[in-house]
Design an enzyme around this catalytic site. Structure first.
Site, PDB file in Angstrom:
ATOM      1  N   LEU A   1       0.826  -1.211   0.000  1.00 34.01           N
ATOM      2  CA  LEU A   1       0.000   0.000   0.000  1.00 34.01           C
ATOM      3  C   LEU A   1       0.866   1.270   0.000  1.00 34.01           C
ATOM      4  O   LEU A   1       1.763   1.409   0.823  1.00 34.01           O
ATOM      5  CB  LEU A   1      -0.872  -0.021   1.272  1.00 34.01           C
ATOM      6  CG  LEU A   1      -1.943   1.063   1.357  1.00 34.01           C
ATOM      7  CD1 LEU A   1      -2.981   0.875   0.284  1.00 34.01           C
ATOM      8  CD2 LEU A   1      -2.577   1.035   2.738  1.00 34.01           C
ATOM      9  N   ASP A   2       0.595   2.187  -0.892  1.00 36.85           N
ATOM     10  CA  ASP A   2       1.260   3.495  -0.961  1.00 36.85           C
ATOM     11  C   ASP A   2       2.746   3.389  -1.272  1.00 36.85           C
ATOM     12  O   ASP A   2       3.486   4.368  -1.093  1.00 36.85           O
ATOM     13  CB  ASP A   2       1.087   4.293   0.350  1.00 36.85           C
ATOM     14  CG  ASP A   2      -0.370   4.511   0.714  1.00 36.85           C
ATOM     15  OD1 ASP A   2      -1.222   4.394  -0.173  1.00 36.85           O
ATOM     16  OD2 ASP A   2      -0.640   4.812   1.880  1.00 36.85           O
ATOM     17  N   GLU A   3       3.204   2.204  -1.692  1.00 38.98           N
ATOM     18  CA  GLU A   3       4.636   2.039  -1.913  1.00 38.98           C
ATOM     19  C   GLU A   3       4.984   1.815  -3.381  1.00 38.98           C
ATOM     20  O   GLU A   3       6.143   1.602  -3.714  1.00 38.98           O
ATOM     21  CB  GLU A   3       5.164   0.853  -1.085  1.00 38.98           C
ATOM     22  CG  GLU A   3       5.077   1.027   0.420  1.00 38.98           C
ATOM     23  CD  GLU A   3       6.069   2.061   0.937  1.00 38.98           C
ATOM     24  OE1 GLU A   3       7.098   2.294   0.271  1.00 38.98           O
ATOM     25  OE2 GLU A   3       5.794   2.656   2.001  1.00 38.98           O
TER      26      GLU A   3
END
Lengths: 286, 286, 286, 286
Positions: C229-231
């Site tokens: 997530l978000d990476e």
């Protein structure tokens, strides 16, 4: 600011009805001519922030009398407050290491009259920029910092700062971590420029961290120094675009531009008493 | 703005000692709780500008009584002034032609509750966007404009605007020049978005002018409409970078983004009664 | 892009001498007229990135023959490569929840012809925007997501995406975390807009995190979705200034503007095959 | 740029099929390793622009031989072209008057190694900055300019420029209009920084013009000097936000920041041979 002599009254206090009425009535009673005024009510923190610029000559009393009489209001409202006389130049000590871009930039602004301050001295852990600083007629102190002498070195920095009767210390890309003792001694008076958009990339080598993550912007953060590295109240920030062809070296180059611009703006807000600290945040009243 | 019911007092007048003291004493006497305040003294024009947001319920009198009593102060200081009750939604009529990007953007902001207004109707010289507007539950009026019917057409626009009891008219890329009569009827109430960074590239086809001159930025200008085309008081502007590979078509595309952003910001300032007009300039008190 | 029919050749491979010479000789031999070309040698990763736009009609062979013959070069140089025919419209499925600003913005760009794509359908976990989407002539699928049905829901999303023969999935403020299975199914084909300047403020409620830290800018990040997530690899980012008077609600409002702008730019780069992924970073060849 | 020795080939010519193929085949035949490449086809002007950075050591022939052999291709395609060896430092003469911000900024960049140039001398119509320049080890020439001696003064400037075997002349807020003779002598080699966003506010006192018009942004323009004042080809521009409280003095201060940033960027593009002039426009190949 213009030629009119002026002083600033800045304050913050728990928000409640009547603050502005009380302060403005006080100002009106003493014929204070308000040149500029800013209010801010933080509805979440329930705290009120205010800044007035007042024409010194309009006042029916002296600034000292003003301070005395205002004290009672301040106590009633539990205010953090300050009256600063802008006809007295602030005294700013600059700390620098080997990187010179912020030093050049600050001295250029000082020469141009944009930074209307006294610079009693420049302190560095290297002797690199002595003659450049001295060319400007500013004393230069070389205070080497080694892993072994940190405590003594920062005592010496503190002594020089005290001897200079200085108001503000600016870390203009000073690549050393100050001692906790020094940080504690001058809360809200030591300004640092950090070479990233905090809270991204805290700590060392932020440009390499940014390169590795592949961000499309790089930034800089001007903040007050506290004992917690890179965690102090933020005064000003900005970002600049990074292109796919920019290597860490280019990020360093782009960073120089944004660092000097952000430091200059943050310092200016500080010197004009526009920055009110509350907890770990600032309110910048422009 | 937050949930607190509030009204704004905005004024400008020739600068002299005592304005703030008089106004703030007046506010204090009637227990007006100031939520936000901004002052500006234009030292060149010798004119003073002020805006207060006041909590309606804090007042010991009604807004109408406030207006009545303030009238005497206003006369003494030769003020242009206005009290606006923000619990009453402003009524905004949108004029549009065939280009839809500003219309979409404004309606999206309205749907999201960001623009807290009533839109009594949308008027267009084309029928293109009727069903889109009507889907939003907003009446749509098609008022064709031809070289021959200009006077009658703008009389019809004015009638629709009056019937809607509207406060503000927004030209959201409305590609027609309003009649002088209509411009004169609503000074400071008609807002246009011009597709260049004025005063660069006045008149038609600014993107082609920009392309020909080889500028490296393109821009947009939100301004009040006056009889002098593209010469009215500027509310807001911004620019966006142009690359060497951008053709006039790309400038048009980049322009759409900057136009809708600048119009939205300018309109917001207007609706919040932050824009004070003096001569051909504005002071935007944020 | 202009009216000329064109295709793009994009590739990346370990950097060594002779790549450009080999590719450009190949293009010259088949009379490929290069309309636009960009190269980038990453000296740290020792990897080379290249993008060509080629006029389809200039070629002495078909695009399929081009692919066949280029295969040998690609193998020799261990290239990741792709040939995309821009006369075939890309098919983009949009996922949305209740927040509509990105949906409005994307549909406005599509109506204006700026996004030259097909939108086979919009999928949402709420039924809120059905009639708005259908007004545009685009099918709308309501796929509710609950803690219990996640797997089945994302199988349904995947089925709809496959049935639509879509190229790209855009999460236009789709407030759900996709299943790992779905993330893995379409590497480099699912685009998300995150409402912070990553890597600052990962996870939920970034605007509140930003408010608490007292940052002076807020931002948005357009990135490819991965299981982390978000990476995922960042395509585009931007920031917007925050003022002391901005509360979390205002950050949300400011965020909407920067989110829709950043998503639109990132999606555009993706659709024009300008984004080359390497590891967890992108090279955007403009 | 990195440590690799490199030269640039830049060219523009009427657009037609086969330019890239011919040039890239030529490069491939002589084993030129392309480090960076940019192409641009101006579809309106029907002109093609190209820039290659080539690793000097990869070439099977010398740069002089390269020039000789390329001459035939250049003639066939009616190219304006240039081969520049970046292992030879460019020689840049700086002209300055009393305002020092651009001078400080350029010298800071030169000290930091960011501007990898030789500065054979600084020329000024005032003696103000002599010792500052000389502190940097750079010769300083005072060439007073009066209404009566203009011709002689600029002959002296030209003599100094020639004696210095300089490539480029930078007007770093040099507040004099060069003689037409001098402008004509060095087309595309004299760079000026103008203190407005051209074409807004040409001529004198642009900050006062901007103040009077009430613009919300101020800007700066870096351009090549031609005989037509403020009309030369634009290399780079940028803008900065103006607030309602900014007086002409503040615009001057804000302007300094944007001027030095824009000049530094424009000069950098020029020195890296990224700026191709065509007519009164530039293509900047980044």
């Amino acid at each position: 600011m213009s030629a009119t002599r002026r002083f600033t009254l800045t304050l913050s206090c728990p928000d409640r009805i009547g603050i502005v009425a009380t302060v403005s009535t006080f100002l009106a009673e003493h014929h204070g001519w308000i040149i500029e005024a800013s209010h801010h009510a933080d509805e979440i923190e329930k705290r009120f922030f205010m800044r007035h610029e007042i024409a010194t000559d309009s006042l029916s009393i002296s600034i000292d009398q003003f301070r005395d009489r205002f004290e009672r209001i301040a106590r009633d409202f539990q205010m953090s407050w300050k009256v600063a006389d802008h006809s007295v130049k602030k005294r700013v000590v600059i700390l620098v290491s080997k990187l010179e871009h912020c030093l050049y930039d600050l001295l250029a602004r000082w020469k141009a009259g944009e930074l209307d301050i006294d610079i009693p001295c420049v302190i560095s852990n290297h002797d690199t920029w002595r003659s450049f600083v001295e060319w400007h007629g500013i004393p230069f102190h070389h205070v080497p910092v080694t892993p072994d002498n940190k405590e003594a070195a920062y005592d010496e920095v503190q002594r020089l700062f005290e001897d200079a009767r200085a108001d503000t210390m600016v870390l203009a890309r000073y690549m050393q971590v100050l001692s906790p003792k020094l940080c504690r001694a001058y809360p809200g008076r030591i300004i640092n420029i950090h070479h990233s958009f905090l809270p991204s990339f805290v700590g060392a080598k932020p440009y390499h961290q940014a390169y590795t993550r592949g961000v499309k912007l790089t930034g800089a953060t001007c903040h007050y120094v506290t004992e917690d590295l890179d965690e102090g109240p933020i005064i000003e920030q900005d970002t600049i675009r990074v292109r796919h062809s920019d290597r860490p070296d280019d990020l360093v180059r782009l960073g120089r531009d944004i660092e000097k611009a952000v430091l200059a703006r943050g310092l200016r807000y500080h010197l004009e008493d526009r920055v009110l600290i509350h907890g770990n945040k600032t309110v910048v009243l422009r």
